[in-house]
Design an enzyme around this catalytic site. Structure first.
Site, PDB file in Angstrom:
ATOM      1  CD1 TRP A  65      -2.343  -1.874   0.331  1.00  5.97           C
ATOM      2  CD2 TRP A  65      -2.209  -1.804   2.573  1.00  5.97           C
ATOM      3  NE1 TRP A  65      -3.092  -2.906   0.835  1.00  5.97           N
ATOM      4  CE2 TRP A  65      -3.033  -2.891   2.198  1.00  5.97           C
ATOM      5  CE3 TRP A  65      -1.988  -1.563   3.930  1.00  5.97           C
ATOM      6  CZ2 TRP A  65      -3.612  -3.736   3.146  1.00  5.97           C
ATOM      7  CZ3 TRP A  65      -2.576  -2.396   4.865  1.00  5.97           C
ATOM      8  CH2 TRP A  65      -3.371  -3.475   4.484  1.00  5.97           C
ATOM      9  CE1 TYR A 188     -11.037  -1.654  -2.509  1.00  3.86           C
ATOM     10  CE2 TYR A 188     -10.778  -3.808  -3.537  1.00  3.86           C
ATOM     11  CZ  TYR A 188     -10.256  -2.763  -2.791  1.00  3.86           C
ATOM     12  OH  TYR A 188      -8.974  -2.823  -2.330  1.00  3.86           O
ATOM     13  CE  LYS A 322      -7.389  -8.729  -0.852  1.00  2.00           C
ATOM     14  NZ  LYS A 322      -8.554  -7.838  -1.082  1.00  2.00           N
ATOM     15  CB  ILE A 323      -2.500 -14.068   2.764  1.00  2.00           C
ATOM     16  CG1 ILE A 323      -1.401 -14.063   1.701  1.00  2.00           C
ATOM     17  CG2 ILE A 323      -3.086 -15.481   2.876  1.00  2.00           C
ATOM     18  CD1 ILE A 323      -0.230 -14.994   2.034  1.00  2.00           C
ATOM     19  CG  ASP A 324      -5.385  -7.610   3.199  1.00  2.00           C
ATOM     20  OD1 ASP A 324      -4.351  -6.936   3.025  1.00  2.00           O
ATOM     21  OD2 ASP A 324      -6.540  -7.175   2.969  1.00  2.00           O
ATOM     22  NE  ARG A 379      -4.128  -3.598  -3.747  1.00  2.34           N
ATOM     23  CZ  ARG A 379      -5.065  -3.598  -2.801  1.00  2.34           C
ATOM     24  NH1 ARG A 379      -5.895  -4.605  -2.652  1.00  2.34           N
ATOM     25  NH2 ARG A 379      -5.166  -2.563  -2.007  1.00  2.34           N
ATOM     26  CG  ASP A 383      -7.604  -1.165  -0.033  1.00  5.30           C
ATOM     27  OD1 ASP A 383      -6.570  -1.854  -0.200  1.00  5.30           O
ATOM     28  OD2 ASP A 383      -8.504  -1.467   0.759  1.00  5.30           O
TER      29      ASP A 383
END
Ligand code: ZN
Ligand code: ZN
Lengths: 543, 318
Positions: A65, A188, A322-324, A379, A383
């Site tokens: 991010w 989203y 999806k590991i966040d 990513r 976001d």
């Protein structure tokens, strides 16, 4: 330029660090120089590189991010929020962090090739940029390799970044799926308001789209850390997977595996499994109105729980993970074993990879270099959001800056992993994005050959949205390059030869949300595949 | 038996494939296997262009697993890969110089599509497109066709090319082929169109060797625009027509396309896509053999001055 405080010299140099020792040498590589060496003892933080600061640098933080953009070094200030202090760097307290892992300026790239043990970063010290390798409090009784680093020059910045990325891939052992699945994600549109009925409705509607992976995002879980239990209104995780699989789709699930909420059952049962500060659980960040601790990935019991959790999810039928919020696994602090936060983080990533085997792993909120070799997709920006921009360029959600990072970090794609530019929002309602902005986002993602994921209530995606999706998919398959990376005006040119639509080019102006695209008129032959006695025959003819 | 064996004397891989030994040579009265209705296309009435996996491939997607322990210098790997035959047309008596330009342009599209598809296979590192024409270079079928090898490693001569191009780039800041194009003169040019230059290179190894270079710096077929695809087809047709006219015979050659490897190493800034035609003939009747010096040392003795060969090829009326 100085390396370990010295000018460039030949041969091995040994330097006493007081608590340790470093040996290094410098060699010529294509387009520049490489420094390799060994370290032992308790090295702490070592200065490895120093140069006069150029007036502008392309730089950014350590994880998904973190904004990656051009900064003017004159008057540069690093700032952070207390509750999110590790968002951009594991060393916020230093105050003068300029970039993690690497930085670029006009015709120059300087960067580390791996982060297997140490964290590498660059600070501004007076009128100099200084590169560091940080071993935190770990000690090494036997010598280990330092993270090699390179100084590349003599070509334009984009080319140098592509060369740098390929060197990192080799050194860090990149390994990822060559297949880029088209996915749907709940976040989203529904955010935390997701209901099970929404999932069922979109599963039905997904038939009208070329969706392969259907991924349930944050909302289903009982708490952060309690991944195998669902909250009221959701069926058990196993049933969720079955519902998805029965629609012929790959089941995907969101988790934040290195995060543990103070309110979770996991924390109540295992208060010792978290990273600590002065003997108490250390807050990694605050979110969901709660304090979030970091899983201590040096703890074998915690790793065993991690393995079992992901093994179960795989057994339940999930094949896309999806590991966040992964950065929490790599924050500094007290851990059970003598190891750096980077080593602990990689132990966690290895454990997940081993548990899910060949499933697709998508990293998010993740330190970049230490993830290489463990994730298929990553990513690479903040976001996105159903609006173009709102407020500062500091990592908060917005389509504008999510797309900016997608452009400025383009060179990582297909070298370290598949770049995840974040989801396309293609709905015509319940969005503040204009049709132009939706096209701009989607087409740029296509030309950059990135992953294509959507996140809409599919009922609201009209013919126009479907058209954009189709065109986007046909823009992939080329070899993209971005021009204008060093300019601070948010204007970029992305060119890609050999896309499925032929040779293409898009000029984007992110501050205005405008674009201009040219696509070659390319005609395809019709292809029919026939399997005969175990062999593949491809019959081609004109359409 | 099918496997890769490593040669530590030259740092290269050898493909051991005993199945290819059973391949029939020069069928005589046998029906052409790749004509419509032939062994490979029994129930097919006609086709336009086809690529299919070789019946006796040296490399295969499902290469046998090895039961082998490394011992000293002896290393083996699975012979993973794909070997395809590309049939250019259903017309048995045609050939690149005789095919309509549109058909050659279609063939370029097929090469591009095969490159895209094969490069997506996990084990593929290099894609080599080639044609052996004439019995002098071991071509067993007169029906116009070429082949594609998708290798699980980067072959030795490709590595040599990459190293050389990198070295030149480091010395001059330029890709060597861009540098050649910039400095080339008419005396070695055989044919030229908008996007491609066909020439007998200054450094030709074979007497009538021709290289085709795209004028724009691209490193794989995938990057060619539709116009460039047509121009490539035009250059191929043009020079193969010249070859056939030169000695009034179906001129044998090895045609080879050199693309950058499909690995994650970034080399596109110095690797320039190109074609080589290596004909084995030194004049109407005599062959230029790959004998001891050529095979053993990779040193070529070229009996024809490249400028002279270029002049003859240029002056051929087609
Ligand atoms: Zn035939
Ligand atoms: Zn070139």
């Amino acid at each position: 330029m100085k390396v370990f405080g010295k000018g460039f010299t030949g041969g091995w140099i040994v330097q006493d660090l007081g608590n340790g020792k470093v040996e290094w040498n410098i060699d010529k590589v294509h387009m520049g120089w490489i420094v390799r060496g060994f370290v032992e003892g308790k090295p702490g933080r070592i200065e490895v590189f120093r140069m006069k600061t150029p007036h502008r640098v392309l730089a950014g933080g350590w994880q998904s991010w973190s904004p990656f953009r051009v900064f003017k070094t004159d008057g540069y200030e690093f700032s952070y929020q207390r509750s999110w202090m590790y968002k951009d760097t594991p060393r916020p307290e230093l105050g003068n962090i300029l970039s993690d892992y690497f930085f670029a300026t006009d015709n120059l790239v300087v960067g580390f090739l791996s982060s297997k043990t140490a964290h590498g970063y660059f600070t501004l010290e007076g009128d100099e940029i200084v590169g560091w390798l940080d071993y935190f409090d770990a000690h090494f009784p036997n010598r280990i390799q330092i993270e090699p680093f390179v100084i590349l020059e003599g070509k334009d910045t984009s080319v140098l970044l592509e060369i740098y990325a390929s060197m990192v891939a080799r050194e860090s052992g990149a390994r990822f799926s060559r297949r880029s699945p088209i996915g749907w994600c709940s976040w989203y549109h529904y955010f935390l308001d997701l209901k099970w009925e929404d999932i069922l409705k979109n599963l039905e509607l997904s038939k009208n789209f070329p969706i392969e992976v259907f991924q349930i995002d944050d909302a289903y879980e009982l708490d952060i850390g309690d991944w195998l239990e669902t909250k009221e209104g959701f069926p058990p995780v196993e049933e969720m997977a079955n519902a998805i699989s029965s629609h012929g789709l790959v089941a995907g699930i969101w988790t934040a595996p290195f995060s543990i909420s103070e309110t979770s059952r996991l924390f109540k049962e295992h208060p010792d499994w978290v990273v600590k500060e002065n003997g108490n659980p250390k807050v990694a960040y605050r979110n969901w109105g709660r304090s979030i601790y970091a899983l201590d990935l040096s703890n074998d019991e915690a790793l065993e729980w991690l393995f079992e959790t992901f093994k179960k999810l795989r057994d339940y039928g999930y094949r896309y993970f999806k590991i966040d919020f992964l950065f929490s696994g790599a924050i500094p602090g007290e851990r059970k074993k003598n190891m750096t936060p980077v080593q602990a983080f990689r132990a966690g990533m290895r454990t997940i990879r081993n548990a899910v085997e060949d499933s697709f792993v998508l990293g998010c909120g993740s330190p970049l270099l230490p993830s290489i070799g463990y994730v298929d997709g990553m990513r690479i920006g903040e976001d996105t959001a159903p609006y173009w921009s709102k407020g500062k360029d500091d990592g908060r959600p917005s389509a504008r800056y999510a797309l900016r990072n997608t452009i400025t970090r383009y060179f990582m794609h297909n070298k370290w992993w598949l770049n995840d530019p974040d989801c396309l929002l293609l709905r015509g309602k319940k969005t503040k994005l204009t049709s132009d902005q939706r096209e701009l986002y989607a087409y740029t993602v296509g030309i950059l050959d990135n992953m294509v994921l959507m996140s809409d209530d599919l009922e609201l995606v009209d013919e126009d949205g479907k058209r954009i999706l189709e065109e986007t998919l046909r823009l992939r398959g080329g070899k993209p390059r971005v021009e204008g990376l060093m300019e601070p005006d948010e204007k970029y040119v992305v060119k890609s030869d050999g896309t499925l639509s032929g040779n293409t080019r898009i000029e984007v102006d992110l501050s205005k949300g405008k674009y201009e695209m040219t696509v070659e008129e390319y005609s395809y032959l019709k292809k029919e595949k026939v399997f005969k006695d175990g062999r593949i025959f491809n019959f081609y003819e004109e359409e | 038996m099918q496997e890769l064996r490593f040669n530590p004397l030259t740092d290269e891989w050898i493909i051991v494939s005993t199945a290819t030994q059973r391949r029939p040579v020069q069928p005589t009265e046998v029906e052409c296997p790749i004509c419509p209705g032939g062994v490979e296309f029994k129930d097919v009435k006609t086709y336009d262009i086809v690529s299919f996996e070789n019946r006796y491939p040296s490399l295969r997607r499902d290469a046998p697993e090895l039961d082998f322990k490394e011992k000293g210098p002896f290393r083996k790997e699975r012979a993973l890969g794909v070997c395809e035959v590309v049939v250019y047309t259903s017309d048995h008596d045609s050939s690149l110089p005789k095919m309509p330009l549109d058909q050659v342009a279609k063939l370029v599209k097929v090469w591009k599509d095969r490159t895209r598809e094969l490069s997506n296979l996990d084990f593929v590192k290099y894609i080599f497109i080639f044609e052996n024409r004439g019995k002098e270079v071991g071509a067993s079928l007169p029906h116009p066709h070429g082949q594609i090898y998708a290798f699980p490693f980067v072959p030795k001569r490709i590595e040599a090319k990459i190293d050389a191009m990198r070295k030149w780039f480091e010395r001059t800041g330029k890709c060597p082929i861009c540098d050649v194009i910039e400095n080339e003169s008419w005396e070695r040019t055989v044919y030229e169109n908008e996007s491609f230059l066909a020439l007998v290179p200054f450094y030709a190894r074979f007497p009538y060797e021709i290289h085709i270079y795209p004028k724009r710096h691209v490193s794989t077929l995938l990057e060619l625009s539709e116009i460039e695809e047509k121009d490539l087809a035009d250059s191929i047709k043009n020079i193969t027509m010249r070859y056939d006219k030169l000695f009034e015979q179906e001129f044998p050659y090895m045609m080879m396309l050199f693309q950058a490897p499909f690995t994650r190493d970034e080399i596109s800034h110095f690797f320039h896509f190109h074609l080589e035609f290596n004909p084995p003939k030194r004049d109407k009747d005599r062959l230029k053999w790959m004998a001891s010096v050529e095979t053993g040392t990779w040193t070529f003795i070229n009996p024809v001055l490249p400028e002279e060969a270029a002049k003859r090829l240029r002056e051929v009326k087609i």
